[in-house]
Design an enzyme around this catalytic site. Structure first.
Site, PDB file in Angstrom:
ATOM      1  N   HIS A 133      46.952  36.029  40.351  1.00 47.96           N
ATOM      2  CA  HIS A 133      47.657  34.989  39.606  1.00 47.96           C
ATOM      3  C   HIS A 133      47.248  33.601  40.103  1.00 47.96           C
ATOM      4  O   HIS A 133      47.055  32.674  39.312  1.00 47.96           O
ATOM      5  CB  HIS A 133      49.165  35.203  39.760  1.00 47.96           C
ATOM      6  CG  HIS A 133      50.011  34.110  39.194  1.00 47.96           C
ATOM      7  ND1 HIS A 133      50.577  33.121  39.976  1.00 47.96           N
ATOM      8  CD2 HIS A 133      50.387  33.849  37.923  1.00 47.96           C
ATOM      9  CE1 HIS A 133      51.268  32.310  39.203  1.00 47.96           C
ATOM     10  NE2 HIS A 133      51.178  32.709  37.962  1.00 47.96           N
ATOM     11  N   GLU A 145      57.244  27.991  41.083  1.00 46.78           N
ATOM     12  CA  GLU A 145      57.319  29.025  40.046  1.00 46.78           C
ATOM     13  C   GLU A 145      57.972  30.289  40.604  1.00 46.78           C
ATOM     14  O   GLU A 145      58.814  30.910  39.948  1.00 46.78           O
ATOM     15  CB  GLU A 145      55.910  29.328  39.534  1.00 46.78           C
ATOM     16  CG  GLU A 145      55.846  30.363  38.426  1.00 46.78           C
ATOM     17  CD  GLU A 145      54.422  30.608  37.942  1.00 46.78           C
ATOM     18  OE1 GLU A 145      54.168  31.709  37.397  1.00 46.78           O
ATOM     19  OE2 GLU A 145      53.563  29.718  38.109  1.00 46.78           O
ATOM     20  N   GLU A 174      43.906  32.741  38.722  1.00 49.03           N
ATOM     21  CA  GLU A 174      44.026  32.336  37.318  1.00 49.03           C
ATOM     22  C   GLU A 174      44.367  30.847  37.206  1.00 49.03           C
ATOM     23  O   GLU A 174      43.765  30.114  36.412  1.00 49.03           O
ATOM     24  CB  GLU A 174      45.096  33.181  36.628  1.00 49.03           C
ATOM     25  CG  GLU A 174      45.459  32.721  35.225  1.00 49.03           C
ATOM     26  CD  GLU A 174      46.962  32.708  34.981  1.00 49.03           C
ATOM     27  OE1 GLU A 174      47.469  31.668  34.515  1.00 49.03           O
ATOM     28  OE2 GLU A 174      47.621  33.719  35.244  1.00 49.03           O
ATOM     29  N   HIS A 175      45.334  30.392  37.998  1.00 49.86           N
ATOM     30  CA  HIS A 175      45.723  28.976  37.972  1.00 49.86           C
ATOM     31  C   HIS A 175      44.556  28.076  38.350  1.00 49.86           C
ATOM     32  O   HIS A 175      44.295  27.058  37.695  1.00 49.86           O
ATOM     33  CB  HIS A 175      46.878  28.742  38.952  1.00 49.86           C
ATOM     34  CG  HIS A 175      48.227  28.982  38.359  1.00 49.86           C
ATOM     35  ND1 HIS A 175      49.236  28.053  38.413  1.00 49.86           N
ATOM     36  CD2 HIS A 175      48.741  30.048  37.701  1.00 49.86           C
ATOM     37  CE1 HIS A 175      50.304  28.529  37.806  1.00 49.86           C
ATOM     38  NE2 HIS A 175      50.034  29.747  37.383  1.00 49.86           N
TER      39      HIS A 175
END
Length: 436
Positions: free
Chosen positions: A67, A142, A70-71
């Site tokens: 993840h 997040e 991905e960012h």
């Protein structure tokens, strides 16, 4: 270029595997103004133990790195890729699941330019110590947001019960502690291992000419040099085939007004990655529709008894190395909810909702939902790219749904729903003034 025509749907897929291994699939949709493209790597949050490309020994990386990667892919030395897409009239995004990472855009024009942008930024990693450290704070916020979400806590609570050893029980974003350990070197290591073209696919659907679109993609890839493809080696903890490693029950208290209850069912048998596997998943979906759909007698009785309300829902998650189903809802009495659901599951083989007439009804409903979804470009591309059933895909679902019989449903019920495979997780309100 290979073509496959699905007469029932009147759709034709165009497919080509490029010299570098990238799988390209295109679906022209006459009359659509929009084009949607998604580029997906077979790499997700569970892939934390693997042999790095060029290496020989297994290594463990921090939870949440897929993840995090991905960012970071959207940030380049020249600037933010979102701004590039925006200047060319495209809306871009990305998402990471347990097993996949996807990058996408939708646009009505400048399709070649936007396709080039998608291919270029996904195939050009750029990480620095400063930018990685900055991202830790952003993703940390997040993570904290999800930790405050009771439904998120409920979902991962039951997964941890079902899979206490498998990394699927870890939050896709990781934890504050795990992402703090991520380094640029680890990001590059994960990227070069899993972002090989041969481990990726590109799906383009909408207002396109497949011959022209493929020529654009091939020209883009021909201008780049790629390292030779290497086999991807990843390992996962061994799961007990009898369900003995499942945690039967856990609960926690959170500041919620009403409690929450979730019942999980762990798939104990491996699922084949072919048409039979896709049929198995479809059978399970039909089974739960028959037993717990809002037109079932079971649901109506539970609703009349006040055990379930409009918050009730069920879902199935089936991917490589794991599959499970969950049934959940908000309730004043979590124990009563889970007891009622488990009782129905354990006695399901004799349940009056499992009959030929009801199967025919839920098959028609499933077929209607599927055909309606085929009008959504995003649904087509994301579903096709996310599934892994060999040559079988959502385009085969019409025939698969049609051929499923009541005997198939009874068989899959016996295979999947076992007492040893069940688990329960409850969230109860905090006592006194702490509840809200």
């Amino acid at each position: 270029m290979e073509t496959t025509h699905y007469a029932t749907l009147d759709e034709t897929l165009y497919q080509q595997t490029l010299a570098n291994g990238l799988q390209v699939t295109m679906l022209p949709k006459a009359g659509y103004h929009k084009t949607y493209a998604v580029m997906t790597t077979n790499y997700g949050s569970i892939d934390n133990y693997f042999v790095p490309a060029g290496g020989s020994d297994y290594t463990t990386v921090p939870a949440g790195i897929a993840h995090f990667l991905e960012h970071k892919m959207f940030e380049k030395k020249a600037g933010d890729i979102f701004e590039v897409f925006s200047r060319n009239g495209a809306s871009a995004n990305a998402f990471t699941s347990f097993t996949r990472t996807s990058y996408l855009f939708s646009a009505t024009d400048n399709i070649k330019t936007n396709l080039d942008t998608l291919l270029d930024f996904v195939q050009d990693p750029y990480f620095t110590e400063a930018s990685v450290n900055k991202e830790k704070g952003i993703i940390g916020q997040e993570i904290e947001m999800y930790e405050d979400d009771p439904n998120w806590r409920l979902f991962f609570g039951i997964i941890e019960n079902l899979y206490p050893k498998h990394p699927v029980h870890e939050d896709i974003a990781g934890t504050i502690d795990s992402i703090a350990k991520i380094t640029p070197e680890q990001l590059y290591q994960a990227y070069h291992t899993f972002y090989q073209p041969s481990n990726m696919n590109l799906f383009v659907v909408g207002n396109i000419d497949p011959v022209e679109t493929l020529a654009w993609i091939e020209a883009n890839q021909a201008d780049k040099e790629f390292a030779p493809a290497t086999p991807i080696q990843r390992q996962f903890p061994e799961e007990a085939s009898d369900g003995s490693d499942i945690i039967p029950y856990r609960m926690t208290q959170l500041p919620v007004k009403r409690g929450k209850s979730i019942v999980g069912i762990k798939g104990l048998a491996p699922v084949s990655r072919d048409r039979a596997g896709l049929k198995y998943r479809t059978e399970l979906n039909l089974l739960f529709d028959m037993l717990f759909g809002d037109s079932s007698q079971n649901y109506l009785q539970l609703y009349d008894q006040g055990i379930v309300d409009d918050s009730f829902g069920y879902e199935l998650d089936l991917a490589r190395t794991y599959h499970f189903a969950t049934l959940s809802g908000d309730t004043e009495k979590p124990q009563q909810f889970s007891d009622a659901i488990i009782s129905l599951l354990e006695k399901a083989s004799d349940n009056p909702d499992l009959n030929a007439n009801r199967l025919a009804l839920v098959k028609k409903e499933a077929l209607g939902r599927m055909l309606q979804s085929m009008n959504a470009l995003e649904y087509i591309a994301n579903t096709y790219s996310g599934d892994d059933f060999g040559d079988a895909s959502l385009f085969d679902l019409v025939n698969i749904i049609d051929e499923i019989t009541l005997t198939d449903i009874q068989s899959v019920l016996k295979q999947f729903v076992r007492s040893a495979a069940l688990s329960v997780f409850h969230i109860e309100p905090l006592a006194g003034d702490d509840a809200k």
